[in-house]
Design a protein around this motif. Structure first.
Motif, PDB file in Angstrom:
ATOM      1  N   GLU A 218      -0.092   7.680  10.850  1.00 50.76           N
ATOM      2  CA  GLU A 218      -1.500   8.033  10.660  1.00 50.76           C
ATOM      3  C   GLU A 218      -1.880   9.300  11.428  1.00 50.76           C
ATOM      4  O   GLU A 218      -2.874   9.943  11.102  1.00 50.76           O
ATOM      5  CB  GLU A 218      -2.401   6.869  11.092  1.00 50.76           C
ATOM      6  CG  GLU A 218      -2.247   5.627  10.248  1.00 50.76           C
ATOM      7  CD  GLU A 218      -2.630   5.817   8.784  1.00 50.76           C
ATOM      8  OE1 GLU A 218      -3.592   6.555   8.495  1.00 50.76           O
ATOM      9  OE2 GLU A 218      -1.955   5.220   7.927  1.00 50.76           O
ATOM     10  N   GLU A 219      -1.109   9.652  12.441  1.00 50.40           N
ATOM     11  CA  GLU A 219      -1.430  10.831  13.232  1.00 50.40           C
ATOM     12  C   GLU A 219      -0.951  12.123  12.579  1.00 50.40           C
ATOM     13  O   GLU A 219      -1.262  13.214  13.046  1.00 50.40           O
ATOM     14  CB  GLU A 219      -0.841  10.713  14.645  1.00 50.40           C
ATOM     15  CG  GLU A 219       0.676  10.719  14.704  1.00 50.40           C
ATOM     16  CD  GLU A 219       1.325   9.390  14.361  1.00 50.40           C
ATOM     17  OE1 GLU A 219       2.552   9.367  14.227  1.00 50.40           O
ATOM     18  OE2 GLU A 219       0.631   8.375  14.200  1.00 50.40           O
ATOM     19  N   GLU A 220      -0.226  12.024  11.467  1.00 53.41           N
ATOM     20  CA  GLU A 220       0.229  13.207  10.746  1.00 53.41           C
ATOM     21  C   GLU A 220      -0.958  13.884  10.067  1.00 53.41           C
ATOM     22  O   GLU A 220      -1.911  13.232   9.666  1.00 53.41           O
ATOM     23  CB  GLU A 220       1.275  12.829   9.690  1.00 53.41           C
ATOM     24  CG  GLU A 220       2.587  12.384  10.264  1.00 53.41           C
ATOM     25  CD  GLU A 220       3.274  13.453  11.082  1.00 53.41           C
ATOM     26  OE1 GLU A 220       3.264  14.635  10.670  1.00 53.41           O
ATOM     27  OE2 GLU A 220       3.812  13.112  12.139  1.00 53.41           O
TER      28      GLU A 220
ATOM     29  N   THR B 154       0.844  -1.190   0.000  1.00 55.18           N
ATOM     30  CA  THR B 154       0.000   0.000   0.000  1.00 55.18           C
ATOM     31  C   THR B 154       0.885   1.248   0.000  1.00 55.18           C
ATOM     32  O   THR B 154       1.788   1.361   0.832  1.00 55.18           O
ATOM     33  CB  THR B 154      -0.913   0.005   1.239  1.00 55.18           C
ATOM     34  OG1 THR B 154      -1.684  -1.201   1.240  1.00 55.18           O
ATOM     35  CG2 THR B 154      -1.846   1.204   1.235  1.00 55.18           C
ATOM     36  N   PRO B 155       0.640   2.192  -0.923  1.00 52.02           N
ATOM     37  CA  PRO B 155       1.450   3.420  -0.960  1.00 52.02           C
ATOM     38  C   PRO B 155       1.283   4.240   0.322  1.00 52.02           C
ATOM     39  O   PRO B 155       0.243   4.187   0.988  1.00 52.02           O
ATOM     40  CB  PRO B 155       0.887   4.186  -2.156  1.00 52.02           C
ATOM     41  CG  PRO B 155       0.083   3.217  -2.930  1.00 52.02           C
ATOM     42  CD  PRO B 155      -0.362   2.155  -1.980  1.00 52.02           C
ATOM     43  N   LEU B 156       2.313   5.017   0.614  1.00 53.78           N
ATOM     44  CA  LEU B 156       2.325   5.874   1.797  1.00 53.78           C
ATOM     45  C   LEU B 156       2.547   7.322   1.383  1.00 53.78           C
ATOM     46  O   LEU B 156       3.167   7.596   0.355  1.00 53.78           O
ATOM     47  CB  LEU B 156       3.468   5.472   2.737  1.00 53.78           C
ATOM     48  CG  LEU B 156       3.513   4.045   3.230  1.00 53.78           C
ATOM     49  CD1 LEU B 156       4.831   3.780   3.933  1.00 53.78           C
ATOM     50  CD2 LEU B 156       2.341   3.786   4.163  1.00 53.78           C
ATOM     51  N   ILE B 157       2.055   8.237   2.214  1.00 53.78           N
ATOM     52  CA  ILE B 157       2.420   9.634   2.063  1.00 53.78           C
ATOM     53  C   ILE B 157       3.044  10.052   3.383  1.00 53.78           C
ATOM     54  O   ILE B 157       2.558   9.689   4.458  1.00 53.78           O
ATOM     55  CB  ILE B 157       1.222  10.528   1.668  1.00 53.78           C
ATOM     56  CG1 ILE B 157       1.697  11.946   1.364  1.00 53.78           C
ATOM     57  CG2 ILE B 157       0.137  10.501   2.698  1.00 53.78           C
ATOM     58  CD1 ILE B 157       0.674  12.808   0.661  1.00 53.78           C
ATOM     59  N   GLY B 158       4.173  10.756   3.278  1.00 57.18           N
ATOM     60  CA  GLY B 158       4.895  11.160   4.478  1.00 57.18           C
ATOM     61  C   GLY B 158       5.230  12.635   4.439  1.00 57.18           C
ATOM     62  O   GLY B 158       5.215  13.281   3.391  1.00 57.18           O
TER      63      GLY B 158
END
Length: 121
Positions: free
Chosen positions: A93-95, A77-81
């Motif tokens: 997830e808290e970002e 699953t792709p992530l965004i950071g």
């Protein structure tokens, strides 16, 4: 934060067309790999001072070897950071991510899918 429902998660694809498709979508693998895993990053600029966002695509070899170039990769699953200078990137997830940045990331990932889907197994 995970970017759900992109159609990329669990996709199986040979490494060479994956590398090509990711490069065409402006993702960078560079030295971010080992014999079993690959990681591609896409940098998204931000109007916020000292903040940069990244889309991260990761995968692992279900057969073959990344170093030899004969791996079959299963995508995650792709992530965004969010990068905080000088501390690093947080993918939790808290970002808090601006809606416009998340929507842009989804469009970019749609382009990735179009690039690599024809080569999926």
């Amino acid at each position: 934060m995970k970017i759900q429902d992109t159609g990329l998660e669990e996709l199986l694809i040979d490494l060479k067309p994956l590398d090509d498709g990711m490069e065409r979508a402006n993702f960078v693998r560079a030295g971010q790999w080992d014999y079993e895993r690959v990681t591609y990053d896409y940098k998204i600029g931000s109007p916020e001072e000292n903040v940069t966002y990244y889309i991260r695509m990761q995968g692992y070899a279900v057969e073959g070897d990344v170093d030899r170039g004969d791996a079959v990769i299963k995508l995650l699953t792709p992530l965004i950071g969010k990068h905080y200078y000088p501390h690093g990137i947080e993918y939790g997830e808290e970002e808090d991510f601006p809606t416009t940045t998340v929507e842009r990331a989804k469009k970019i990932l749609k382009n990735v899918k179009e690039n690599i889907q024809p080569f999926a197994k």
